[in-house]
Scaffold this motif. Structure first.
Motif: not given
Length: 102
Positions: A42-49, A51-55
């Motif tokens: 959920e954190k990744v999906l909500t802060n997708f733009n 996040i520095q290193n999504i990978e």
């Protein structure tokens, strides 16, 4: 009276054998681990733009997922539980990422 005592002894032995308390505790601990991963997703999906290193974030989620302990659940119990959760109408359809096993 002796018949009742025999039934009580059998049921007590059976309960000691199946250890419902230990199974419940194991289930609770595994549920907490799944909940932690769900929050990470959920954190990744909500802060997708933002996040520095999504990978790296996705890689961390995958490694956490791979390290989870699991319990065997029969297909019929899985289907029964899935239908029960659907009946709660609590989780949005967009997050229904698990395919139906029908």
């Amino acid at each position: 009276m002796p018949f009742i005592l025999l039934i009580v002894a059998i049921l007590t032995g059976y309960q000691s054998f199946i250890k419902p308390g230990e199974k419940a505790e194991t289930h609770r601990k595994i549920g907490i681990e799944y909940e932690k991963i769900r929050h990470e997703i959920e954190k990744v999906l909500t802060n997708f733009n933002q996040i520095q290193n999504i990978e790296e974030s996705i890689s961390n989620i995958k490694s956490n997922w791979d390290s989870l302990s699991t319990l065997y659940v029969s297909e019929s119990k899985y289907t029964e539980a899935k239908e029960k959760v659907k009946s709660f109408k609590k989780y949005p359809k967009e997050l229904g990422f698990l395919p139906d096993r029908e």
